[in-house]
Design a protein around this motif. Structure first.
Motif, PDB file in Angstrom:
ATOM      1  N   ILE A  67       0.829  -1.201   0.000  1.00 19.70           N
ATOM      2  CA  ILE A  67       0.000   0.000   0.000  1.00 19.70           C
ATOM      3  C   ILE A  67       0.866   1.254   0.000  1.00 19.70           C
ATOM      4  CG2 ILE A  67      -1.785   1.269   1.256  1.00 19.70           C
ATOM      5  CD1 ILE A  67      -2.774  -1.330   2.383  1.00 19.70           C
ATOM      6  N   ALA A  68       1.943   1.224   0.792  1.00 25.18           N
ATOM      7  CA  ALA A  68       2.853   2.370   0.815  1.00 25.18           C
ATOM      8  C   ALA A  68       3.508   2.567  -0.548  1.00 25.18           C
ATOM      9  CB  ALA A  68       3.920   2.165   1.891  1.00 25.18           C
ATOM     10  N   ALA A  69       3.863   1.452  -1.215  1.00 28.93           N
ATOM     11  CA  ALA A  69       4.447   1.554  -2.558  1.00 28.93           C
ATOM     12  C   ALA A  69       3.444   2.149  -3.537  1.00 28.93           C
ATOM     13  CB  ALA A  69       4.900   0.170  -3.028  1.00 28.93           C
ATOM     14  N   ILE A 106      12.697  -0.341  -9.267  1.00 33.20           N
ATOM     15  CA  ILE A 106      12.454   0.206  -7.923  1.00 33.20           C
ATOM     16  C   ILE A 106      11.645  -0.775  -7.088  1.00 33.20           C
ATOM     17  CG2 ILE A 106      11.416   2.123  -6.648  1.00 33.20           C
ATOM     18  CD1 ILE A 106      11.812   3.829  -9.194  1.00 33.20           C
ATOM     19  N   GLY A 107      10.662  -1.436  -7.735  1.00 35.43           N
ATOM     20  CA  GLY A 107       9.826  -2.394  -7.027  1.00 35.43           C
ATOM     21  C   GLY A 107      10.595  -3.586  -6.496  1.00 35.43           C
ATOM     22  N   VAL A 305       3.811  -5.896  -4.452  1.00 33.56           N
ATOM     23  CA  VAL A 305       4.428  -4.578  -4.612  1.00 33.56           C
ATOM     24  C   VAL A 305       4.438  -4.174  -6.081  1.00 33.56           C
ATOM     25  CG1 VAL A 305       6.594  -3.297  -4.390  1.00 33.56           C
ATOM     26  CG2 VAL A 305       5.826  -4.775  -2.522  1.00 33.56           C
ATOM     27  N   PHE A 306       4.795  -5.119  -6.960  1.00 37.97           N
ATOM     28  CA  PHE A 306       4.825  -4.822  -8.387  1.00 37.97           C
ATOM     29  C   PHE A 306       3.425  -4.511  -8.915  1.00 37.97           C
ATOM     30  CE2 PHE A 306       8.407  -7.804  -7.719  1.00 37.97           C
ATOM     31  CZ  PHE A 306       9.451  -6.951  -8.050  1.00 37.97           C
ATOM     32  N   VAL A 307       2.426  -5.244  -8.408  1.00 39.58           N
ATOM     33  CA  VAL A 307       1.046  -5.009  -8.838  1.00 39.58           C
ATOM     34  C   VAL A 307       0.596  -3.620  -8.423  1.00 39.58           C
ATOM     35  CG1 VAL A 307      -1.337  -5.809  -8.620  1.00 39.58           C
ATOM     36  CG2 VAL A 307       0.516  -7.474  -8.734  1.00 39.58           C
ATOM     37  N   MET A 308       0.905  -3.228  -7.197  1.00 42.33           N
ATOM     38  CA  MET A 308       0.502  -1.913  -6.712  1.00 42.33           C
ATOM     39  C   MET A 308       1.193  -0.787  -7.479  1.00 42.33           C
ATOM     40  SD  MET A 308      -1.762  -2.345  -4.286  1.00 42.33           S
ATOM     41  CE  MET A 308      -2.393  -3.647  -5.353  1.00 42.33           C
TER      42      MET A 308
END
Length: 382
Positions: A67-69, A106-107, A305-308
């Motif tokens: 969520i933060a990402a 970055i992810g 993380v990649f999905v977000m």
């Protein structure tokens, strides 16, 4: 390209860190308020509450990182769009694929952080937090159950190896945080499920190598052949032999770690611990679905993380001048909350409907990835 990669990494990393700290501060405040009602019970003092809340923070880092990402990436990309930087970058031949590649790199860092926290940090800190709570309150892990803790084991001819001779059911009234067991009853059955031995002990200490030392107890052996021919009460009495012991060894597949799992949220366990415990349950013919789902979620979750971040990319193409950034951030928060709710919902639905554990764990991410791809295609056309 290297300059852009560094610029994106710096801006997004700073934004994600800011969002994560804000969330952690918020959750720490609510957790501390919730812990205040326990202060004063036993030896639980305000410093224990602060330490408990502090040790729970790594768990929130693990849960909130996707969520933060998402929100941090939306914020950074929105700032690029508001300052027309993103437009200039695109005019300088920067394609959507190039932006996606930079976000992917970055992810990787955020995904690794998520993995490290979930696999190594959270299991350790969560265990320490629970020990602080229980020790300071002078309690035991299993006192909340009226009949104590029940677990099943397999009896083999040569300790942990050899032919299976029967089953063993262990009832523990209290499990101390240091692994000590109090007030045990051990029921041993043969392969025909006839009771052969009843062992009671006041306590048990783990000696290592799957060996327990039982203290101050009794052993009642039930002679199966004699019991089958018993007619009178005297025959039954003579068929049962009892003896007392000061100390006695018990070889078992049980370990303090396995026993404490019953009081541990599977989400705070490491993947290795989940694999070992799932194998233990499977060998004892017990249901493993809950822990298999938790295991696959542990494997899949860092990739969220990649999905977000993929979901954040379309926001860079939306050009709002007045109040646009606030609207994007609010939308990002709603998407993140929706992801957490759907992820939790699928876990319960998979458990209730016996869905394949891997499908249960990966479907929420696939669903949001599909939304991200669809949104990106829409903004590209418009």
């Amino acid at each position: 390209m290297k300059i852009l990669q560094k610029y994106f990494s710096l801006e997004i990393g700073r934004s994600v860190l800011f969002v994560l700290i804000a969330f952690l501060a918020l959750f720490a405040f609510f957790d501390l308020v919730g812990e205040l009602k326990s202060v004063g019970h036993g030896g639980y003092k305000i410093q224990h509450a602060f330490l408990y809340v502090l040790l729970e923070m790594p768990g929130y880092v693990y849960e909130l990182m996707p969520i933060a990402a998402l929100i941090g990436t939306i914020w950074a990309l929105s700032q690029f769009a508001a300052r027309s930087e993103f437009t200039i970058m695109r005019a300088s031949s920067m394609s959507t694929a190039m932006v996606g590649g930079m976000l992917l790199k970055i992810g990787v860092v955020f995904a690794l952080i998520t993995f490290v926290f979930g696999e190594f940090v959270v299991p350790m800190t969560s265990n320490m937090a629970e020990r602080i709570r229980v020790n300071s309150q002078g309690g035991a892990l299993s006192q909340e159950f009226r009949s104590g803790l029940w677990t099943k084991d397999v009896i083999r001819s040569n300790g942990q190896e050899g032919e299976v001779l029967g089953s063993r059911f262990v009832n523990v009234r209290e499990l101390k945080p240091d692994g000590k067991l109090l007030n045990l009853r051990i029921y041993e059955f043969n392969r025909n499920f006839h009771l052969t031995t009843l062992i009671t002990a006041s306590s048990a200490d783990y000696a290592g190598a799957n060996t327990w030392t039982l203290n101050d107890g009794t052993v009642a052996n039930f002679g199966e052949s004699k019991l089958q021919g018993a007619i009178t009460a005297t025959d039954i009495t003579t068929a049962i032999s009892t003896s007392k012991f000061k100390t006695q060894s018990l070889i078992s597949e049980m370990t303090p770690e396995i026993l404490s799992v019953g009081f541990t949220d599977p989400a705070t366990m490491s993947a290795i611990a989940l694999v070992n415990y799932t194998q233990y349950l499977s060998e004892n013919n017990r249901d493993t679905v809950r822990y298999e789902i938790a295991l696959w979620k542990k494997v899949v979750y860092p990739f969220a993380v990649f999905v977000m971040m993929a979901l954040a990319l379309p926001f860079a193409y939306l050009h709002f001048r007045s109040g646009g950034v606030s609207l994007k951030i609010f939308t990002g928060i709603m998407i993140g909350v929706s992801f957490q709710l759907i992820n939790s919902l699928f876990s319960h639905l998979g458990l209730l409907n016996t869905w394949p554990p891997f499908a249960t764990a990966i479907l929420p991410s696939l669903l949001f990835l599909t939304v991200a791809v669809g949104a990106l295609m829409w903004v590209e056309r418009h």
